[in-house]
Write a protein that holds these residues in place. Structure first.
Motif, mmCIF file in Angstrom:
data_model
loop_
_atom_site.group_PDB
_atom_site.id
_atom_site.type_symbol
_atom_site.label_atom_id
_atom_site.label_comp_id
_atom_site.label_asym_id
_atom_site.label_seq_id
_atom_site.Cartn_x
_atom_site.Cartn_y
_atom_site.Cartn_z
ATOM 1 N N LYS A 151 42.719 68.510 78.234
ATOM 2 C CA LYS A 151 42.424 69.264 77.017
ATOM 3 C C LYS A 151 40.922 69.360 76.848
ATOM 4 O O LYS A 151 40.228 68.366 76.693
ATOM 5 C CB LYS A 151 43.051 68.555 75.813
ATOM 6 N N MET B 197 50.733 64.312 67.133
ATOM 7 C CA MET B 197 50.348 64.321 68.540
ATOM 8 C C MET B 197 49.242 65.320 68.788
ATOM 9 O O MET B 197 49.432 66.513 68.625
ATOM 10 C CB MET B 197 51.546 64.762 69.381
ATOM 11 N N MET B 198 48.098 64.807 69.214
ATOM 12 C CA MET B 198 47.055 65.729 69.640
ATOM 13 C C MET B 198 46.676 65.362 71.070
ATOM 14 O O MET B 198 47.551 65.383 71.921
ATOM 15 C CB MET B 198 45.913 65.720 68.645
ATOM 16 N N ASP B 199 45.407 64.983 71.297
ATOM 17 C CA ASP B 199 45.056 64.585 72.666
ATOM 18 C C ASP B 199 45.905 63.405 73.128
ATOM 19 O O ASP B 199 46.347 63.351 74.256
ATOM 20 C CB ASP B 199 43.576 64.217 72.748
ATOM 21 N N GLU B 200 46.125 62.479 72.228
ATOM 22 C CA GLU B 200 46.977 61.334 72.518
ATOM 23 C C GLU B 200 48.185 61.428 71.605
ATOM 24 O O GLU B 200 48.109 62.000 70.528
ATOM 25 C CB GLU B 200 46.221 60.021 72.254
ATOM 26 N N HIS C 246 58.889 67.252 72.041
ATOM 27 C CA HIS C 246 57.627 67.702 71.460
ATOM 28 C C HIS C 246 57.174 69.011 72.090
ATOM 29 O O HIS C 246 56.823 69.969 71.404
ATOM 30 C CB HIS C 246 56.563 66.620 71.660
#
Lengths: 121, 490
Positions: free
Chosen positions: B443, A54-57, B275
């Protein structure tokens, strides 16, 4: 000396992983998003990629792994995520997620080094 | 004779015959009425319900056959005799055709008359009995028909699909809802259905067929249309014959698409929470691993930096847990809203005090313009504090060094308007759309260093709306963001 690319959007995890890997004698390059990640892989051709899901999406990591696979990259990928299996989302090393190993965060430094050694051999 | 007096009407224009017959029959226990002509005869005959009527064929006003016709038409179970001295074959036939029971020839002996009358009365009783039975039958049939149509109406009206399949796998009954649940264009009674049903359902039906048990029911979920467009729950239950043997299967179909969507949203939310909670823990554990590992050499200032990063990440997790609890409280509706008169300037000042240290650190200028005569807000005090604190802390957190925060309030006849504006990092258009979504955090190069849960603004929006207000946001990337809240004037 093996070169490892760590791609994760969390700056603290990048910092800690880099330190651990460097202390164990690896060279480390980092990126905090999939785009830069792809660029450094192309440019430096590392021996191993450590990739966050999981990063930006929520599935950036998967996409990057698939993109690399399509280009027939032979670089092993260690994917890690903080999503737990217990909530019904099971990920694993298979066709859909073309990675070589899969670990859940948090991972201890010994475990990380062990996984890295396995994949580099 | 019966215990009730048979009622008899004698219609004859001959006075002597009338009186003689009346006397004779009264003595025998009949209740007798008389009419001296056809017209009166019809009137009386229709007025009351006579068991028997004796009609003279030849009367000066109305013909006996006409009288007979009138009476039989409205009283079909009254037994009528025609009495005449001029019997002819034709009139006898005509009288019988019109419903006369018998023909009595004048003159007659008392015995002859009594014999005829008694026979007639037995006939009358049979007719009455038959009539009662007919009426009862009609009533029952009506009830059954009514009951059936009521059941039909009920089954047609329910939103669940109902499908009845017999032992041969043929459709015996279905309602309209059944068609849209299965996404069928049409279905006919006696169609063989097992190969048309989704396999999950026909497997269960066949299982019930082979079980032959009339006890067990099975339920399954079927995705009728792809991509979760239509998901149904099918419950298959055996239907027994009245003797308990297996007759067929009834399938009840419910649309559970909405439920499934909610379930999916819930599991998405849970995975996001997992998460968001695990990531900071992973970061902190990573730092601790390094700090305790004696083989890694780290300069002192780096050690302190890692410890303070850990501190920030853990505080972030704590904030997240608190936000989650707020959301859970809002969702469970356990919060009792206490509407009070809240003075805006007080809670704005409190929020600024909380941020004082940060404001000074970043050298931010606060411009505040809240009219003294601004009416008080009519909302829950705790929630008002939470809304303003959240927006003010964002205005500080996402501001630049030497930036500005502008807080304005005004009122018109309908609304109190509050704006909180900063000269911070701003948002691009794409991010602006998602700003109030749970766990959304823009972000970019500016936000990377700022911690946040991604829940604050979704909480603010909910709180504003729970207090009947409205919140909007305008923003220019890297220039600043402006939140506007309208609360209705009480």
């Amino acid at each position: 000396m093996a070169l490892i690319a760590v791609i994760d959007d969390d700056p603290d995890i990048l910092e800690a992983s880099t330190l651990i890997l460097e202390a164990n004698g690896y060279e480390v390059i980092t990126a905090n998003n999939p785009t830069t990640g792809f660029e450094i892989i192309k440019e430096k051709t590392p021996d191993l990629i450590i990739l966050d899901v999981m990063m930006d999406e929520p599935d950036d990591g998967f996409f990057l792994a698939q993109k690399l696979k399509k280009e027939e990259s032979k670089i092993p990928i260690l994917m890690y995520t903080s999503i737990s299996k217990t909530i019904g989302m099971q990920f694993g090393a298979n066709e859909l997620v073309p990675v070589d190993d899969f670990v859940e965060k948090p991972i201890s430094s010994e475990e990380l080094i062990q996984k890295v050694k396995n994949l580099l051999n | 004779m019966d215990n009730h007096y048979p009622k008899i009407l004698i219609i004859d224009d001959e006075r002597g015959l009338r009186l003689g017959t009346e006397r004779l029959l009264t003595r025998k226990g009949y209740s007798v009425a008389t009419a001296e002509n056809g017209k009166n005869g019809i009137t009386k005959g229709l007025e009351q319900d006579f068991d028997l009527v004796l009609i003279d064929l030849k009367m000066p006003d109305i013909d006996g056959l006409e009288v007979l016709r009138e009476i039989k038409t409205s009283k079909p179970s009254t037994v009528c005799f025609i009495a005449t001295a001029y019997a002819s074959y034709d009139t006898a036939i005509e009288a019988t055709r019109l419903g006369a029971f018998n023909y009595i020839l004048k003159p007659f002996t008392p015995e002859e008359l009594i014999h005829q009358i008694e026979k007639g009365y037995r006939q009358r009783k049979l007719l009455l009995e038959a009539e009662t039975l007919r009426q009862e039958r009609e009533k029952n049939l009506l009830e059954i028909a009514h009951e059936k149509s009521r059941l039909n109406t009920i089954i047609e009206s329910i939103s669940s699909g109902v499908l009845l399949i017999n032992k041969d796998g043929k459709v015996v009954y279905f309602n309209r809802a059944c068609l849209n649940k299965l996404h069928f264009e049409k279905l006919d009674i006696e169609d063989y259905i097992l190969d048309k049903l989704p396999s999950e359902i026909s497997e269960l039906v066949q299982k019930l067929f082979s079980d032959g048990s009339t006890q067990k029911s099975y339920t399954t979920e079927v995705e009728v249309l792809e991509d979760g467009e239509l998901i149904i729950e099918a419950t298959c239950s055996p239907v027994p014959h009245p003797d308990g043997s297996f007759a067929g299967v009834v399938v009840v179909l419910k649309n559970i698409t909405g439920l499934k969507k909610i379930e999916q949203l819930k599991s998405q939310f849970v995975s996001m929470v997992a998460h968001e909670l695990k990531t900071p823990l992973a970061a902190v554990l990573g730092y601790l691993d390094i700090l305790v590992d004696k083989s890694i050499e780290i300069p002192q200032e780096k050690r302190i930096e890692y410890l303070s990063r850990s501190d920030i990440r853990l505080k972030g997790s704590l904030e997240l847990v608190n936000d989650l609890l707020d959301i859970s409280r809002m969702e469970m509706n356990t919060k009792q809203r206490e509407i009070a008169d809240v003075v805006l300037v007080d809670i704005v000042n409190q929020a600024l005090e909380l941020q004082e240290l940060e404001i000074r650190k970043k050298n931010i200028i606060v411009e505040k313009s809240i009219p003294i005569d601004l009416p008080s807000l009519h909302i829950d005090r705790d929630e008002a504090i939470k809304i303003i604190n959240n927006l003010v802390s964002n205005a500080v957190k996402y501001n630049k060094e030497d930036g500005k925060i502008i807080i304005n309030a005004s009122s018109d006849n309908n609304n109190i308007k509050i704006t909180i504006e900063d000269t911070g990092i701003g948002l691009n258009e794409k991010d602006l759309e998602k700003l109030f979504h749970q766990f959304f955090r823009a972000k970019n190069k500016y936000t990377r260093a700022i911690s946040g849960t991604g829940l604050g603004l979704s909480i603010v929006k909910r709180l504003v709306e729970a207090n009947h207000g409205k919140i909007n946001v305008e923003s220019v990337f890297s220039e600043g963001t402006k939140f506007t809240i309208h609360f209705p004037f009480k």
